[in-house]
Motif scaffolding. Structure first.
Motif, PDB file in Angstrom:
ATOM      1  N   ALA A 118       0.822  -1.207   0.000  1.00  0.00           N
ATOM      2  CA  ALA A 118       0.000   0.000   0.000  1.00  0.00           C
ATOM      3  C   ALA A 118       0.852   1.252   0.000  1.00  0.00           C
ATOM      4  O   ALA A 118       0.539   2.232  -0.691  1.00  0.00           O
ATOM      5  CB  ALA A 118      -0.924  -0.006   1.221  1.00  0.00           C
ATOM      6  N   CYS A 119       1.942   1.239   0.758  1.00  0.00           N
ATOM      7  CA  CYS A 119       2.841   2.389   0.827  1.00  0.00           C
ATOM      8  C   CYS A 119       3.402   2.726  -0.554  1.00  0.00           C
ATOM      9  O   CYS A 119       3.374   3.890  -0.978  1.00  0.00           O
ATOM     10  CB  CYS A 119       3.981   2.096   1.812  1.00  0.00           C
ATOM     11  N   GLU A 122       0.641   4.172  -2.784  1.00  0.00           N
ATOM     12  CA  GLU A 122       0.285   5.553  -2.446  1.00  0.00           C
ATOM     13  C   GLU A 122       1.366   6.523  -2.926  1.00  0.00           C
ATOM     14  O   GLU A 122       1.067   7.621  -3.409  1.00  0.00           O
ATOM     15  CB  GLU A 122       0.092   5.700  -0.939  1.00  0.00           C
ATOM     16  N   GLU A 125       0.978   7.063  -6.582  1.00  0.00           N
ATOM     17  CA  GLU A 125      -0.188   7.878  -6.903  1.00  0.00           C
ATOM     18  C   GLU A 125       0.058   9.360  -6.686  1.00  0.00           C
ATOM     19  O   GLU A 125      -0.756  10.196  -7.067  1.00  0.00           O
ATOM     20  CB  GLU A 125      -1.381   7.432  -6.061  1.00  0.00           C
ATOM     21  N   LYS A 127       0.607  10.936  -3.621  1.00  0.00           N
ATOM     22  CA  LYS A 127       0.183  11.503  -2.347  1.00  0.00           C
ATOM     23  C   LYS A 127       1.396  11.967  -1.552  1.00  0.00           C
ATOM     24  O   LYS A 127       2.527  11.575  -1.847  1.00  0.00           O
ATOM     25  CB  LYS A 127      -0.637  10.479  -1.559  1.00  0.00           C
ATOM     26  N   ILE A 132       2.727   9.784   4.115  1.00  0.00           N
ATOM     27  CA  ILE A 132       2.642   8.350   3.847  1.00  0.00           C
ATOM     28  C   ILE A 132       3.676   7.597   4.685  1.00  0.00           C
ATOM     29  O   ILE A 132       3.373   6.583   5.323  1.00  0.00           O
ATOM     30  CB  ILE A 132       2.861   8.059   2.353  1.00  0.00           C
ATOM     31  N   LEU A 205      -2.911   1.951   5.767  1.00  0.00           N
ATOM     32  CA  LEU A 205      -2.456   2.513   4.495  1.00  0.00           C
ATOM     33  C   LEU A 205      -3.281   2.036   3.308  1.00  0.00           C
ATOM     34  O   LEU A 205      -3.341   2.709   2.281  1.00  0.00           O
ATOM     35  CB  LEU A 205      -0.981   2.156   4.273  1.00  0.00           C
ATOM     36  N   ARG A 206      -3.935   0.889   3.461  1.00  0.00           N
ATOM     37  CA  ARG A 206      -4.752   0.382   2.367  1.00  0.00           C
ATOM     38  C   ARG A 206      -6.038   1.184   2.188  1.00  0.00           C
ATOM     39  O   ARG A 206      -6.718   1.063   1.174  1.00  0.00           O
ATOM     40  CB  ARG A 206      -5.096  -1.089   2.621  1.00  0.00           C
ATOM     41  N   ASN A 210      -6.763  11.437   1.375  1.00  0.00           N
ATOM     42  CA  ASN A 210      -5.884  12.597   1.351  1.00  0.00           C
ATOM     43  C   ASN A 210      -5.892  13.281   2.717  1.00  0.00           C
ATOM     44  O   ASN A 210      -6.944  13.530   3.290  1.00  0.00           O
ATOM     45  CB  ASN A 210      -6.338  13.596   0.279  1.00  0.00           C
TER      46      ASN A 210
END
Length: 251
Positions: A118-119, A122, A125, A127, A132, A205-206, A210
């Protein structure tokens, strides 16, 4: 015995003239080392499988608990965007190295794998990488058994207002001003930053949305989480030193 696992490459190193050894964080088989023969050759069909941050399915042969030898593999997500950006690659490398240093070989746990997966997602993506990593660091502390105690004073156990609390990375949680003598090096923390730390405890984190955080609060969170990592885990990470250099020179 032949194994088939889903894994993320958290470390990759040259071995001999044309080979590589990769370390995989897997969902159900822990942390595993795999030899990839010929991976450095130009026409190698396995070269892409050895790239850092790569998520894929790996099929390898292993006799006992030693190093495996890759037979085949298929990439699920290459994360090439992370590798192609120096700034993002530095953050992703830190996430991988932190897990690598605290996760023992053969130590299983789906949560480690899922949080790293997930990290990296993210980060790709776009973010906020600092936030994060703060959430990721909190998850690593929790899973390793060093979760900070943030609800009441770690010494007297009394619930105090946020204005009366300090952060003691050495003792592992918040410390009220009446118990400050137990740790004169305790850090001051604003109510806003403390609320975010408590939020990070509950976040996964999954399922991270924002989070808009002011720059001064980001710096405060970075200092606090770094202190917890240093005091509770005691690991010296090359990737974090590189991140510091990037911040220093504003790469």
């Amino acid at each position: 015995m032949l194994y088939r696992v889903e894994g993320i490459v958290i470390r990759s190193m040259d071995y001999g003239e044309g080979n590589k050894i990769i370390t995989l964080c897997t969902e159900n088989a822990g942390k595993i080392g795999v030899l990839v023969r010929g991976a450095k050759k130009v026409k190698s069909r396995h070269a892409a499988l050895t790239q850092l941050f790569t998520l894929g399915e790996y099929v390898f042969f292993r006799n006992g608990t030693g190093l495996g030898t890759l037979n085949a593999g298929e990439i699920t997500m290459s994360h090439y965007r992370l590798r192609g950006d120096l700034y993002m690659a530095a953050y992703a490398s830190y996430a991988c190295e932190l897990l690598d240093r605290i996760l023992l070989d053969e130590e299983t746990g789906s949560f480690w794998f899922q949080q790293l997966k997930a990290c990296l997602g993210e980060l790709e993506e776009g973010k906020d990488p600092g936030i994060i990593l703060n959430v990721y660091e909190m998850k690593m502390l929790q899973t390793a058994g060093y979760a900070p105690k943030l609800d009441v004073c770690i010494s007297c156990g009394e619930p105090r207002s946020e204005e009366e609390l300090l952060i003691s990375p050495r003792l592992g949680g918040v410390l009220c001003k009446y118990c400050r003598h137990l740790d004169p090096q305790a850090l001051t923390i604003t109510p806003r930053a403390l609320k975010l730390l408590r939020l990070f405890e509950r976040l996964d984190l999954r399922k991270l949305g924002n989070i808009d955080v002011k720059e001064e609060t980001k710096l405060e969170l970075k200092k606090v989480m770094r202190s917890f990592i240093d005091m509770q885990l005691g690991v010296n990470l090359k990737s974090r030193n590189f991140l510091d250099q990037m911040d220093k020179y504003e790469i």
